[in-house]
Design a protein around this motif. Structure first.
Motif, PDB file in Angstrom:
ATOM      1  N   ALA A  12     105.143   6.829  46.908  1.00 21.71           N
ATOM      2  CA  ALA A  12     105.740   5.806  47.772  1.00 21.71           C
ATOM      3  C   ALA A  12     105.962   4.515  47.001  1.00 21.71           C
ATOM      4  N   TYR A  13     107.202   4.134  46.895  1.00 20.04           N
ATOM      5  CA  TYR A  13     107.538   2.878  46.239  1.00 20.04           C
ATOM      6  C   TYR A  13     108.355   2.046  47.223  1.00 20.04           C
ATOM      7  N   ASN A  14     107.782   0.968  47.702  1.00 20.61           N
ATOM      8  CA  ASN A  14     108.414   0.118  48.724  1.00 20.61           C
ATOM      9  C   ASN A  14     108.886   0.919  49.931  1.00 20.61           C
ATOM     10  N   GLU A  15     107.994   1.697  50.511  1.00 24.52           N
ATOM     11  CA  GLU A  15     108.355   2.555  51.632  1.00 24.52           C
ATOM     12  C   GLU A  15     107.858   2.006  52.966  1.00 24.52           C
ATOM     13  N   GLU A  16     107.638   0.700  53.019  1.00 22.82           N
ATOM     14  CA  GLU A  16     107.173   0.055  54.249  1.00 22.82           C
ATOM     15  C   GLU A  16     107.942   0.485  55.510  1.00 22.82           C
ATOM     16  N   ASP A  49     100.828   5.034  45.942  1.00 20.45           N
ATOM     17  CA  ASP A  49     101.627   3.806  45.968  1.00 20.45           C
ATOM     18  C   ASP A  49     101.971   3.416  44.539  1.00 20.45           C
ATOM     19  N   ASP A  50     103.244   3.566  44.224  1.00 20.72           N
ATOM     20  CA  ASP A  50     103.709   3.365  42.854  1.00 20.72           C
ATOM     21  C   ASP A  50     104.032   1.884  42.603  1.00 20.72           C
ATOM     22  N   GLY A  51     103.021   1.038  42.805  1.00 14.05           N
ATOM     23  CA  GLY A  51     103.207  -0.392  42.546  1.00 14.05           C
ATOM     24  C   GLY A  51     104.208  -1.058  43.483  1.00 14.05           C
ATOM     25  N   GLY A  80     106.779   4.930  38.124  1.00 14.34           N
ATOM     26  CA  GLY A  80     107.830   5.929  38.341  1.00 14.34           C
ATOM     27  C   GLY A  80     107.380   7.114  39.174  1.00 14.34           C
ATOM     28  N   HIS A  81     108.348   7.682  39.842  1.00 14.44           N
ATOM     29  CA  HIS A  81     108.192   8.799  40.761  1.00 14.44           C
ATOM     30  C   HIS A  81     107.433   9.987  40.146  1.00 14.44           C
ATOM     31  N   GLN A  82     107.847  10.388  38.929  1.00 16.42           N
ATOM     32  CA  GLN A  82     107.215  11.555  38.299  1.00 16.42           C
ATOM     33  C   GLN A  82     105.730  11.288  38.023  1.00 16.42           C
ATOM     34  N   ASP A 104     108.751  13.776  49.166  1.00 20.34           N
ATOM     35  CA  ASP A 104     109.114  12.355  49.148  1.00 20.34           C
ATOM     36  C   ASP A 104     108.722  11.681  50.456  1.00 20.34           C
ATOM     37  N   ALA A 105     108.323  10.410  50.360  1.00 20.62           N
ATOM     38  CA  ALA A 105     107.839   9.684  51.530  1.00 20.62           C
ATOM     39  C   ALA A 105     108.923   9.452  52.580  1.00 20.62           C
ATOM     40  N   ASP A 106     110.192   9.541  52.197  1.00 20.13           N
ATOM     41  CA  ASP A 106     111.249   9.294  53.182  1.00 20.13           C
ATOM     42  C   ASP A 106     111.554  10.543  54.026  1.00 20.13           C
ATOM     43  N   LEU A 107     110.851  11.629  53.746  1.00 18.62           N
ATOM     44  CA  LEU A 107     111.002  12.887  54.495  1.00 18.62           C
ATOM     45  C   LEU A 107     112.444  13.385  54.585  1.00 18.62           C
ATOM     46  N   GLN A 108     113.194  13.212  53.496  1.00 17.70           N
ATOM     47  CA  GLN A 108     114.535  13.787  53.466  1.00 17.70           C
ATOM     48  C   GLN A 108     114.442  15.301  53.329  1.00 17.70           C
ATOM     49  N   ASP A 109     113.309  15.749  52.814  1.00 14.80           N
ATOM     50  CA  ASP A 109     113.090  17.182  52.671  1.00 14.80           C
ATOM     51  C   ASP A 109     112.315  17.616  53.902  1.00 14.80           C
ATOM     52  N   PHE A 141     129.098  11.618  45.657  1.00 15.45           N
ATOM     53  CA  PHE A 141     128.753  11.283  44.281  1.00 15.45           C
ATOM     54  C   PHE A 141     127.413  11.899  43.894  1.00 15.45           C
ATOM     55  N   LYS A 142     126.439  11.763  44.799  1.00 13.99           N
ATOM     56  CA  LYS A 142     125.106  12.305  44.530  1.00 13.99           C
ATOM     57  C   LYS A 142     125.190  13.828  44.396  1.00 13.99           C
ATOM     58  N   ARG A 143     126.011  14.430  45.280  1.00 13.75           N
ATOM     59  CA  ARG A 143     126.157  15.898  45.248  1.00 13.75           C
ATOM     60  C   ARG A 143     126.725  16.367  43.928  1.00 13.75           C
ATOM     61  N   ALA A 205     117.796  22.252  55.026  1.00 16.16           N
ATOM     62  CA  ALA A 205     118.909  21.311  54.881  1.00 16.16           C
ATOM     63  C   ALA A 205     118.336  19.925  54.629  1.00 16.16           C
ATOM     64  N   ARG A 206     118.901  19.212  53.680  1.00 16.50           N
ATOM     65  CA  ARG A 206     118.393  17.876  53.364  1.00 16.50           C
ATOM     66  C   ARG A 206     118.887  16.873  54.394  1.00 16.50           C
ATOM     67  N   ALA A 207     117.964  16.088  54.923  1.00 20.27           N
ATOM     68  CA  ALA A 207     118.314  15.134  55.977  1.00 20.27           C
ATOM     69  C   ALA A 207     118.637  13.773  55.378  1.00 20.27           C
ATOM     70  N   GLY A 212     115.164   2.486  55.178  1.00 17.67           N
ATOM     71  CA  GLY A 212     115.092   1.903  53.839  1.00 17.67           C
ATOM     72  C   GLY A 212     116.196   2.433  52.955  1.00 17.67           C
ATOM     73  N   GLU A 213     116.127   2.045  51.687  1.00 18.16           N
ATOM     74  CA  GLU A 213     117.195   2.414  50.766  1.00 18.16           C
ATOM     75  C   GLU A 213     116.686   3.338  49.691  1.00 18.16           C
ATOM     76  N   THR A 214     117.611   3.990  49.001  1.00 17.13           N
ATOM     77  CA  THR A 214     117.197   4.860  47.911  1.00 17.13           C
ATOM     78  C   THR A 214     116.509   4.035  46.820  1.00 17.13           C
ATOM     79  N   LYS A 215     115.437   4.608  46.253  1.00 17.55           N
ATOM     80  CA  LYS A 215     114.742   3.946  45.153  1.00 17.55           C
ATOM     81  C   LYS A 215     115.259   4.514  43.839  1.00 17.55           C
ATOM     82  N   LYS A 219     121.214   3.841  37.604  1.00 16.05           N
ATOM     83  CA  LYS A 219     120.607   3.655  36.290  1.00 16.05           C
ATOM     84  C   LYS A 219     119.350   4.521  36.143  1.00 16.05           C
ATOM     85  N   LYS A 220     118.515   4.516  37.189  1.00 13.65           N
ATOM     86  CA  LYS A 220     117.300   5.327  37.159  1.00 13.65           C
ATOM     87  C   LYS A 220     117.644   6.805  37.114  1.00 13.65           C
ATOM     88  N   MET A 221     118.722   7.172  37.850  1.00 13.01           N
ATOM     89  CA  MET A 221     119.135   8.571  37.918  1.00 13.01           C
ATOM     90  C   MET A 221     119.580   9.058  36.546  1.00 13.01           C
TER      91      MET A 221
HETATM   92  N1  UDP Z   1     109.604   6.600  44.182  1.00 16.16           N
HETATM   93  C1  UDP Z   1     108.483   6.216  43.432  1.00 16.16           C
HETATM   94  N2  UDP Z   1     108.651   5.370  42.380  1.00 16.16           N
HETATM   95  C2  UDP Z   1     109.872   4.906  41.977  1.00 16.16           C
HETATM   96  C3  UDP Z   1     111.020   5.339  42.716  1.00 16.16           C
HETATM   97  C4  UDP Z   1     110.847   6.174  43.804  1.00 16.16           C
HETATM   98  O1  UDP Z   1     107.354   6.615  43.748  1.00 16.16           O
HETATM   99  O2  UDP Z   1     109.935   4.143  41.017  1.00 16.16           O
HETATM  100  C5  UDP Z   1     109.420   7.491  45.340  1.00 16.16           C
HETATM  101  C6  UDP Z   1     110.033   7.025  46.646  1.00 16.16           C
HETATM  102  O3  UDP Z   1     109.149   6.189  47.352  1.00 16.16           O
HETATM  103  C7  UDP Z   1     110.293   8.334  47.371  1.00 16.16           C
HETATM  104  C8  UDP Z   1     110.612   9.294  46.239  1.00 16.16           C
HETATM  105  O4  UDP Z   1     110.088   8.702  45.048  1.00 16.16           O
HETATM  106  O5  UDP Z   1     109.151   8.808  48.049  1.00 16.16           O
HETATM  107  C9  UDP Z   1     112.093   9.571  46.090  1.00 16.16           C
HETATM  108  O6  UDP Z   1     112.820   8.365  46.063  1.00 16.16           O
HETATM  109  P1  UDP Z   1     114.140   8.157  46.929  1.00 16.16           P
HETATM  110  O7  UDP Z   1     113.985   8.810  48.253  1.00 16.16           O
HETATM  111  O8  UDP Z   1     114.470   6.720  46.938  1.00 16.16           O
HETATM  112  O9  UDP Z   1     115.190   8.954  46.036  1.00 16.16           O
HETATM  113  P2  UDP Z   1     116.481   9.761  46.566  1.00 16.16           P
HETATM  114  O10 UDP Z   1     116.025  10.622  47.690  1.00 16.16           O
HETATM  115  O11 UDP Z   1     117.469   8.743  46.967  1.00 16.16           O
HETATM  116  O12 UDP Z   1     116.883  10.546  45.346  1.00 16.16           O
END
Ligand code: UDP
Ligand code: MG
Length: 316
Positions: A12-16, A49-51, A80-82, A104-109, A141-143, A205-207, A212-215, A219-221
């Motif tokens: 979780a990075y800024n997932e308030e 919590d990734d800072g 970082g996420h990894q 992922d904390a945003d539960l897109q999966d 674009f992401k696809r 299916a990905r939701a 919040g916004e993508t983290k 550039k990170k991608m």
């Molecule tokens: N995340 C993290 N550190 C980072 C960037 C992202 O821990 O520096 C976490 C983020 O909180 C989320 C997951 O990695 O739980 C995936 O990020 P995100 O949903 O923003 O990516 P996307 O789904 O847009 O690829």
């Protein structure tokens, strides 16, 4: 039969904006699995919590106080996420946790898929990969960028599960094997398929992101994709070598051409060719040095053996 203990790890990075809702949904899923006698009642969820710079950690503390099944780790800064995923898994290696799911904390999966994953694990699978079979919620674009990434990885000879991100279940046996992978620069999606053992896929299916916004900005991608390639494949270096051989052959032909031109008295006609080749060769050399430099910088980072993350606080 003993019930299996499950831990759900969430980077979780800024997932308030999502953390409360995510917790509620996941605790309900744990309850559901308790009712079905799939997992033990002390199964839990763990935020890494990734800072974060927002209220993520405060909210995690509140949620932990309300329900002890919510646990957390807080990094001293953003690693970082990894690394957040690695920290979660490393912390639970060698404990009484039987299965670990990362999501992922945003539960897109689809979190409901966790139930299916656990059922497959109970039936003997050591790794269960969550695979997206519908990405319509992602931008085109992401696809496209994701698709080409998997194609390139495949072409470079890196084994990955297409459309599988880091939503997966692994059991304690896999965690123990994983702990022997000590490289600093980790591309998890490439590691697990090389471990072996029994695996299965769960499709969903990905939701949309809950809030919040993508983290993961572009550039990170890109840096994630480049890291994935250079930490798994030496193909780019081989390409540079082949290009070098090719250029050498071509310059041999040029030499013959130049000699012929010289002896037939047409030397000044070679000027445009000379200019073009100087630029092309210069460019290719820079490219080659750049690619080699990328690998050398990896070696540089690996030999230092720095910690992959630093934990500041923990909620147990
Ligand atoms: N995340 C993290 N550190 C980072 C960037 C992202 O821990 O520096 C976490 C983020 O909180 C989320 C997951 O990695 O739980 C995936 O990020 P995100 O949903 O923003 O990516 P996307 O789904 O847009 O690829
Ligand atoms: Mg997301």
């Amino acid at each position: 039969m003993d019930l299996k203990k499950l831990a759900i790890i969430l980077p979780a990075y800024n997932e308030e904006p999502v953390i409360k809702k995510t917790t509620k949904i996941l605790l309900e899923i744990l309850n559901k699995m308790n009712d079905k006698k799939l997992v033990s009642p002390d199964s839990f969820i763990m935020y890494v919590d990734d800072g974060s710079k927002d209220q993520t950690w405060n909210l995690t503390q509140e949620l932990h106080a309300e329900d002890n099944r919510v646990k957390g780790i807080k990094f001293s800064r953003n690693f970082g996420h990894q690394n957040a995923l690695i920290a979660g898994m490393t912390e639970l290696t060698g404990t009484d946790v039987d299965y670990v799911v990362t999501i992922d904390a945003d539960l897109q999966d689809n979190p409901e898929s966790i139930i299916e994953m656990v059922e497959l694990a109970i039936s003997g699978k050591n790794i269960v990969y969550g695979v997206r079979n519908d990405r319509t919620s992602d931008s085109w674009f992401k696809r496209i960028s994701a698709q080409s990434f998997y194609k390139v990885m495949n072409w470079l000879g890196v084994q990955t599960i297409p459309n599988h991100a880091d939503f997966r279940l692994v059991d304690q046996k896999i965690l123990e094997v994983f702990s022997q992978y000590e490289e600093r620069d980790m591309f998890l999606r490439g590691i697990f398929p090389t471990i072996g053992f029994e695996s299965a896929n769960v499709y969903y299916a990905r939701a949309e992101r809950e809030a919040g916004e993508t983290k993961y900005p572009l550039k990170k991608m890109l840096s994630f994709a480049l890291d994935g390639i250079t930490s798994f494949s030496v193909r780019p270096i081989e390409m540079v070598r082949n290009l070098g051989i090719f250029m050498l052959t071509v310059s041999g032909l040029f030499l013959i051409y130049t000699l012929i031109a010289y002896f037939t008295g047409h030397t000044e006609a070679g000027w445009p060719m000379l200019m073009v080749s100087v630029w092309i060769i210069g460019g290719l050399q820079l490219l080659a040095i750049g690619i080699i430099g990328e690998y050398i910088s990896k070696i540089f980072l690996e030999i230092k053996h720095r910690p992959r993350y630093v934990i500041d606080k923990e909620l147990k």
